[in-house]
Scaffold this active site. Structure first.
Site, PDB file in Angstrom:
ATOM      1  N   ASN A   9       8.322 -17.170  -9.726  1.00 53.87           N
ATOM      2  CA  ASN A   9       8.302 -17.595  -8.320  1.00 53.87           C
ATOM      3  C   ASN A   9       8.775 -19.049  -8.237  1.00 53.87           C
ATOM      4  OD1 ASN A   9       7.783 -18.193  -5.686  1.00 53.87           O
ATOM      5  ND2 ASN A   9       5.546 -18.087  -5.859  1.00 53.87           N
ATOM      6  N   LYS A  11       9.496 -20.791  -5.804  1.00 56.82           N
ATOM      7  CA  LYS A  11       9.024 -21.512  -4.604  1.00 56.82           C
ATOM      8  C   LYS A  11      10.209 -22.252  -3.964  1.00 56.82           C
ATOM      9  CE  LYS A  11       4.388 -21.646  -6.478  1.00 56.82           C
ATOM     10  NZ  LYS A  11       3.092 -22.279  -6.532  1.00 56.82           N
ATOM     11  N   HIS A  86       0.974 -14.826  -0.560  1.00 55.95           N
ATOM     12  CA  HIS A  86       0.788 -15.971  -1.468  1.00 55.95           C
ATOM     13  C   HIS A  86      -0.147 -16.984  -0.800  1.00 55.95           C
ATOM     14  CE1 HIS A  86       1.521 -19.400  -4.021  1.00 55.95           C
ATOM     15  NE2 HIS A  86       2.036 -18.557  -4.912  1.00 55.95           N
ATOM     16  N   GLU A 155      -4.297 -15.042  -8.377  1.00 50.04           N
ATOM     17  CA  GLU A 155      -3.970 -16.463  -8.543  1.00 50.04           C
ATOM     18  C   GLU A 155      -5.097 -17.315  -7.964  1.00 50.04           C
ATOM     19  OE1 GLU A 155       0.612 -16.906  -8.857  1.00 50.04           O
ATOM     20  OE2 GLU A 155       0.128 -16.923  -6.738  1.00 50.04           O
ATOM     21  N   GLY A 161      -0.705 -25.111  -9.798  1.00 48.13           N
ATOM     22  CA  GLY A 161      -0.141 -26.458  -9.852  1.00 48.13           C
ATOM     23  C   GLY A 161      -1.077 -27.530 -10.379  1.00 48.13           C
ATOM     24  N   GLY A 217       4.835 -20.343 -11.275  1.00 48.10           N
ATOM     25  CA  GLY A 217       5.419 -21.176 -10.222  1.00 48.10           C
ATOM     26  C   GLY A 217       6.309 -22.254 -10.813  1.00 48.10           C
TER      27      GLY A 217
HETATM   28  P1  13P Z   1       2.102 -22.735 -10.706  1.00 56.11           P
HETATM   29  O1  13P Z   1       2.591 -21.962 -11.888  1.00 56.11           O
HETATM   30  O2  13P Z   1       3.005 -23.870 -10.306  1.00 56.11           O
HETATM   31  O3  13P Z   1       0.685 -23.151 -10.874  1.00 56.11           O
HETATM   32  O4  13P Z   1       2.137 -21.726  -9.444  1.00 56.11           O
HETATM   33  C1  13P Z   1       1.562 -20.471  -9.566  1.00 56.11           C
HETATM   34  C2  13P Z   1       1.980 -19.692  -8.395  1.00 56.11           C
HETATM   35  O5  13P Z   1       1.611 -19.991  -7.283  1.00 56.11           O
HETATM   36  C3  13P Z   1       2.899 -18.564  -8.642  1.00 56.11           C
HETATM   37  O6  13P Z   1       3.030 -17.771  -7.508  1.00 56.11           O
END
Ligand code: 13P
Length: 235
Positions: A9, A11, A86, A155, A161, A217
């Site tokens: 993902n 983002k 999400h 998640e 993050g 992410g």
């Molecule tokens: P991170 O890997 O940046 O923590 O994000 C996880 C996420 O939201 C994947 O959809």
């Protein structure tokens, strides 16, 4: 061992120059790898990859919805998956479980597979409400849905993050709970884990027997990280 699912993902981390480099360097060897770039870059990815997801959809097919993208439009392009629910969409765009349920139905009706994200926040986790919160999300988001074309992504919001990954035993315990809940709903769906997964910790996380894969992410926008993670899930 069956290959684990790897959902990348991206983002809104990358701009056009990064995308071009990414596509030239990232080769996907495994059907279980799903790439989810920012929506406007999907046509570039379509030239090279088979398994693509859009990061969000609107619940209607066509109409006066400025800025929205529908499941119908996405599936016509040949995109296979839609991420729905999400936590960043639940939080920043005020998406409710009722809306998420409508989006899932629209995606499935238009032939897309769904990646449904669920998760608890830190306060809920600390007050031992994780299972209650996940159960509610599952029941509301999947209300009146019988399809098996869904992947559940667990998640925890406080792991996204932050670098704070739950230990393997805790993740395994929560995944078992989710799978049992799904079973009670007559659903048998893969469940993946997401939250600060990277090329280092994935080697440890992959030891969790009941996890069907990972949703990544930040690290999914870093080419070296992606290449290493693809190796881990493909070996
Ligand atoms: P991170 O890997 O940046 O923590 O994000 C996880 C996420 O939201 C994947 O959809």
């Amino acid at each position: 061992m069956e290959n684990k699912i790897l959902i990348l993902n991206m983002k809104m981390y990358m701009e056009l120059k990064d995308i071009k480099e990414y596509i030239s360097k990232v080769n996907v060897t495994n059907d279980n790898i799903i790439l989810c770039p920012t929506a406007i870059y999907l046509p570039y990815f379509l030239k090279k990859y088979k398994n693509l997801a859009i990061q969000n959809i609107y619940a209607e097919d066509l109409g006066a919805y400025t800025g929205a993208i529908s499941a119908l439009q996405v599936s016509e392009l040949g995109i296979k998956y839609a991420i729905v629910g999400h936590s960043e969409c639940r939080n920043h765009f005020n998406e409710t479980d009722e809306l998420i349920n409508k989006k899932i139905k629209s995606a499935l009706d238009n032939g897309l597979k769904v990646i449904l994200c669920i998760g608890d926040n830190l306060e809920q986790y600390k007050s031992l409400k994780t299972k209650e919160v996940l159960k509610q999300q599952l029941h509301k988001d999947l209300y009146n849905i019988e399809s098996q074309n869904i992947i559940i992504a667990y998640e925890p919001i406080f792991s996204i993050g932050t670098g704070n990954v739950l230990d393997n035993e805790m993740i395994s315990n929560i995944i078992s709970f989710i799978k049992q809940e799904l079973c009670d709903m007559n659903l048998d769906l893969p469940v993946v884990y997401g939250g600060s997964v990277n090329s280092d910790n994935i080697k440890e996380l992959i030891k969790i027997k009941n996890v069907d894969g990972f949703m990544v992410g930040k690290s999914s926008s870093m080419i070296d990280e992606v290449l290493k993670m693809i190796k881990v899930v493909s070996s």
